[in-house]
Design an enzyme around this catalytic site. Structure first.
Site, PDB file in Angstrom:
ATOM      1  N   HIS A  63       0.851  -1.192   0.000  1.00 25.57           N
ATOM      2  CA  HIS A  63       0.000   0.000   0.000  1.00 25.57           C
ATOM      3  C   HIS A  63       0.883   1.237   0.000  1.00 25.57           C
ATOM      4  O   HIS A  63       2.098   1.153   0.128  1.00 25.57           O
ATOM      5  CB  HIS A  63      -0.983  -0.010   1.165  1.00 25.57           C
ATOM      6  CG  HIS A  63      -0.380   0.056   2.541  1.00 25.57           C
ATOM      7  ND1 HIS A  63       0.515  -0.863   3.026  1.00 25.57           N
ATOM      8  CD2 HIS A  63      -0.586   0.952   3.563  1.00 25.57           C
ATOM      9  CE1 HIS A  63       0.839  -0.550   4.279  1.00 25.57           C
ATOM     10  NE2 HIS A  63       0.183   0.547   4.619  1.00 25.57           N
ATOM     11  N   HIS A  65       1.149   3.915   1.988  1.00 22.88           N
ATOM     12  CA  HIS A  65       1.605   4.660   3.168  1.00 22.88           C
ATOM     13  C   HIS A  65       3.126   4.794   3.102  1.00 22.88           C
ATOM     14  O   HIS A  65       3.826   3.874   2.677  1.00 22.88           O
ATOM     15  CB  HIS A  65       1.193   3.941   4.467  1.00 22.88           C
ATOM     16  CG  HIS A  65      -0.226   4.229   4.869  1.00 22.88           C
ATOM     17  ND1 HIS A  65      -0.963   3.386   5.680  1.00 22.88           N
ATOM     18  CD2 HIS A  65      -1.047   5.280   4.576  1.00 22.88           C
ATOM     19  CE1 HIS A  65      -2.172   3.906   5.859  1.00 22.88           C
ATOM     20  NE2 HIS A  65      -2.243   5.042   5.212  1.00 22.88           N
ATOM     21  N   ASP A  67       5.581   4.608   5.108  1.00 17.88           N
ATOM     22  CA  ASP A  67       6.514   3.660   5.725  1.00 17.88           C
ATOM     23  C   ASP A  67       6.750   2.424   4.848  1.00 17.88           C
ATOM     24  O   ASP A  67       7.632   1.619   5.134  1.00 17.88           O
ATOM     25  CB  ASP A  67       6.062   3.243   7.141  1.00 17.88           C
ATOM     26  CG  ASP A  67       4.639   2.718   7.230  1.00 17.88           C
ATOM     27  OD1 ASP A  67       3.758   3.271   6.554  1.00 17.88           O
ATOM     28  OD2 ASP A  67       4.415   1.753   7.989  1.00 17.88           O
ATOM     29  N   HIS A  68       5.974   2.319   3.756  1.00 24.32           N
ATOM     30  CA  HIS A  68       6.131   1.148   2.876  1.00 24.32           C
ATOM     31  C   HIS A  68       6.699   1.517   1.506  1.00 24.32           C
ATOM     32  O   HIS A  68       7.030   0.633   0.723  1.00 24.32           O
ATOM     33  CB  HIS A  68       4.792   0.439   2.710  1.00 24.32           C
ATOM     34  CG  HIS A  68       4.257  -0.103   4.008  1.00 24.32           C
ATOM     35  ND1 HIS A  68       4.245  -1.440   4.316  1.00 24.32           N
ATOM     36  CD2 HIS A  68       3.773   0.544   5.112  1.00 24.32           C
ATOM     37  CE1 HIS A  68       3.757  -1.606   5.537  1.00 24.32           C
ATOM     38  NE2 HIS A  68       3.464  -0.413   6.042  1.00 24.32           N
ATOM     39  N   HIS A 141      -7.407  -2.069   5.877  1.00 30.34           N
ATOM     40  CA  HIS A 141      -6.603  -0.954   6.359  1.00 30.34           C
ATOM     41  C   HIS A 141      -7.361   0.329   6.004  1.00 30.34           C
ATOM     42  O   HIS A 141      -8.432   0.259   5.415  1.00 30.34           O
ATOM     43  CB  HIS A 141      -5.231  -1.034   5.668  1.00 30.34           C
ATOM     44  CG  HIS A 141      -4.141  -0.300   6.370  1.00 30.34           C
ATOM     45  ND1 HIS A 141      -4.022  -0.237   7.736  1.00 30.34           N
ATOM     46  CD2 HIS A 141      -3.078   0.405   5.891  1.00 30.34           C
ATOM     47  CE1 HIS A 141      -2.953   0.476   8.053  1.00 30.34           C
ATOM     48  NE2 HIS A 141      -2.365   0.878   6.948  1.00 30.34           N
ATOM     49  N   ASP A 211      -0.422  -3.877   5.871  1.00 26.63           N
ATOM     50  CA  ASP A 211      -1.016  -3.442   7.143  1.00 26.63           C
ATOM     51  C   ASP A 211      -2.499  -3.809   7.147  1.00 26.63           C
ATOM     52  O   ASP A 211      -3.202  -3.630   6.152  1.00 26.63           O
ATOM     53  CB  ASP A 211      -0.898  -1.921   7.293  1.00 26.63           C
ATOM     54  CG  ASP A 211       0.547  -1.491   7.490  1.00 26.63           C
ATOM     55  OD1 ASP A 211       1.443  -2.360   7.458  1.00 26.63           O
ATOM     56  OD2 ASP A 211       0.778  -0.274   7.676  1.00 26.63           O
ATOM     57  N   HIS A 271       6.117  -5.520  11.559  1.00 32.67           N
ATOM     58  CA  HIS A 271       5.483  -4.203  11.658  1.00 32.67           C
ATOM     59  C   HIS A 271       5.268  -3.902  13.144  1.00 32.67           C
ATOM     60  O   HIS A 271       4.172  -3.578  13.595  1.00 32.67           O
ATOM     61  CB  HIS A 271       4.154  -4.205  10.884  1.00 32.67           C
ATOM     62  CG  HIS A 271       3.718  -2.841  10.426  1.00 32.67           C
ATOM     63  ND1 HIS A 271       2.957  -2.019  11.205  1.00 32.67           N
ATOM     64  CD2 HIS A 271       3.953  -2.148   9.292  1.00 32.67           C
ATOM     65  CE1 HIS A 271       2.708  -0.883  10.560  1.00 32.67           C
ATOM     66  NE2 HIS A 271       3.319  -0.938   9.394  1.00 32.67           N
TER      67      HIS A 271
END
Ligand SMILES: [Zn+2]
Ligand SMILES: [Zn+2]
Length: 307
Positions: A63, A65, A67-68, A141, A211, A271
């Site tokens: 996805h 976001h 942090d990914h 998510h 996530d 995570h």
């Protein structure tokens, strides 16, 4: 086949954990690495390993976001100079990934010389890459988010040389022909190839989640059945189920009880929030050590064949 963790942390990095980046090492099988998620600093993490960026030819994003994905532009730009000049790269991910990358690369005047293809995936889509079937599963998510099921192709067993010798067939190019056919003719007699093969090499199944809240649907659980290893997030480790739900993440005890009805191999929890950096984490790991493995950066987990 093995998993190599380059980032095991949740949204915020900590001194010990980068955010999510997971390598599926297929060097022994197809001389490649698959990469799932591209956290900030992934190329720096890679420098501490034997992973060559040019050997990453397929990259999967769960996805969008930060942090990914914040490591993606840097990785793509450097790969050009790290032996990847003419080696194609495919990136699979949710809708919007192509636009984000196009704008980022163009704005930063990043020149990429190798063929780069971005494929935006959809829920339940299945496609084949190399010796893998890959299925896209929807996560729960607060943004479009996926998990990927990697199922390795089952291969025929090894030729039983001594059995072939017994009927008078000596080693040579004929062995390859026999292995590739279902039956073969020798001295006027038809033989079934299966009688001359060892056990099938059953394909392994690796599931990497993006996530998500804990997903309880039966359809989803059926897809997980038979997995050799499942990688699942657990941003919350210590009983904060409501909070996990509120923030569209998972809590460990809930993950474990959800998986009780599924027949699978090992569970890798990743995570992990940067709140768990102290002795608390050691205690939690101790409490659940028979039920799951806790990811850490640079951890490697071998996934052996079932047969
Ligand atoms: Zn995340
Ligand atoms: Zn997220």
């Amino acid at each position: 086949m093995k998993l190599q963790i380059l980032g095991s942390g949740a949204g915020l990095p900590s001194k010990n954990r980068h955010t999510q980046c997971i390598i599926l090492d297929l060097v022994d099988e197809i001389n490649q690495y698959y990469c799932v998620d591209a956290s900030e600093g992934m190329q720096h993490q890679m420098l501490h390993t034997n992973i060559k960026p040019s050997k990453i030819k397929n990259l999967f994003i769960t996805h969008l976001h930060g942090d990914h994905i914040y490591g993606l532009p840097g990785f793509l730009s450097s790969r050009d100079h790290q032996g990847g000049k003419d080696i194609p790269l495919m990136i699979y991910g949710p809708k919007g990934l192509k636009n984000w990358l196009d704008v980022t690369l163009e704005t930063s005047r990043s020149h990429i010389s190798y063929p780069l293809e971005i494929i935006e995936v959809a829920p339940n889509q299945t496609f084949n890459v190399d010796n893998m079937t890959i299925e896209v599963i929807s996560m729960q998510h607060n943004i479009e988010c996926y998990g990927y099921i990697f199922t390795e192709r089952t291969e025929k067993g090894e030729l039983l040389v001594s059995k072939l010798r017994d009927i008078g067939i000596t080693p040579g190019p004929i062995y390859k022909e026999i292995k590739e056919s279902n039956t073969f003719l020798h001295d006027g007699k038809v033989y079934d190839t299966n009688d001359f093969l060892g056990p099938e090499k059953i394909g392994r199944k690796v599931i990497i989640h993006g996530d998500t809240r804990v997903i309880t649907d039966n359809d989803y659980k059926e897809k997980l059945d038979g997995a050799d290893i499942i990688v699942h997030e657990s941003t919350y480790l210590d009983g904060e189920i409501e909070k996990a739900h509120q923030y569209h993440h998972s809590e460990l005890s809930e993950v474990l009880s959800n998986f009780k009805s599924i027949d699978f191999g090992r569970l890798l929890i990743t995570h992990i929030s940067n709140r768990y950096e102290s002795d608390d984490l050691i205690l939690i790991q101790e409490r659940y050590r028979d039920e799951c493995i806790f990811a850490s950066d640079f951890m490697e987990i071998t996934i052996p064949r079932k047969s």
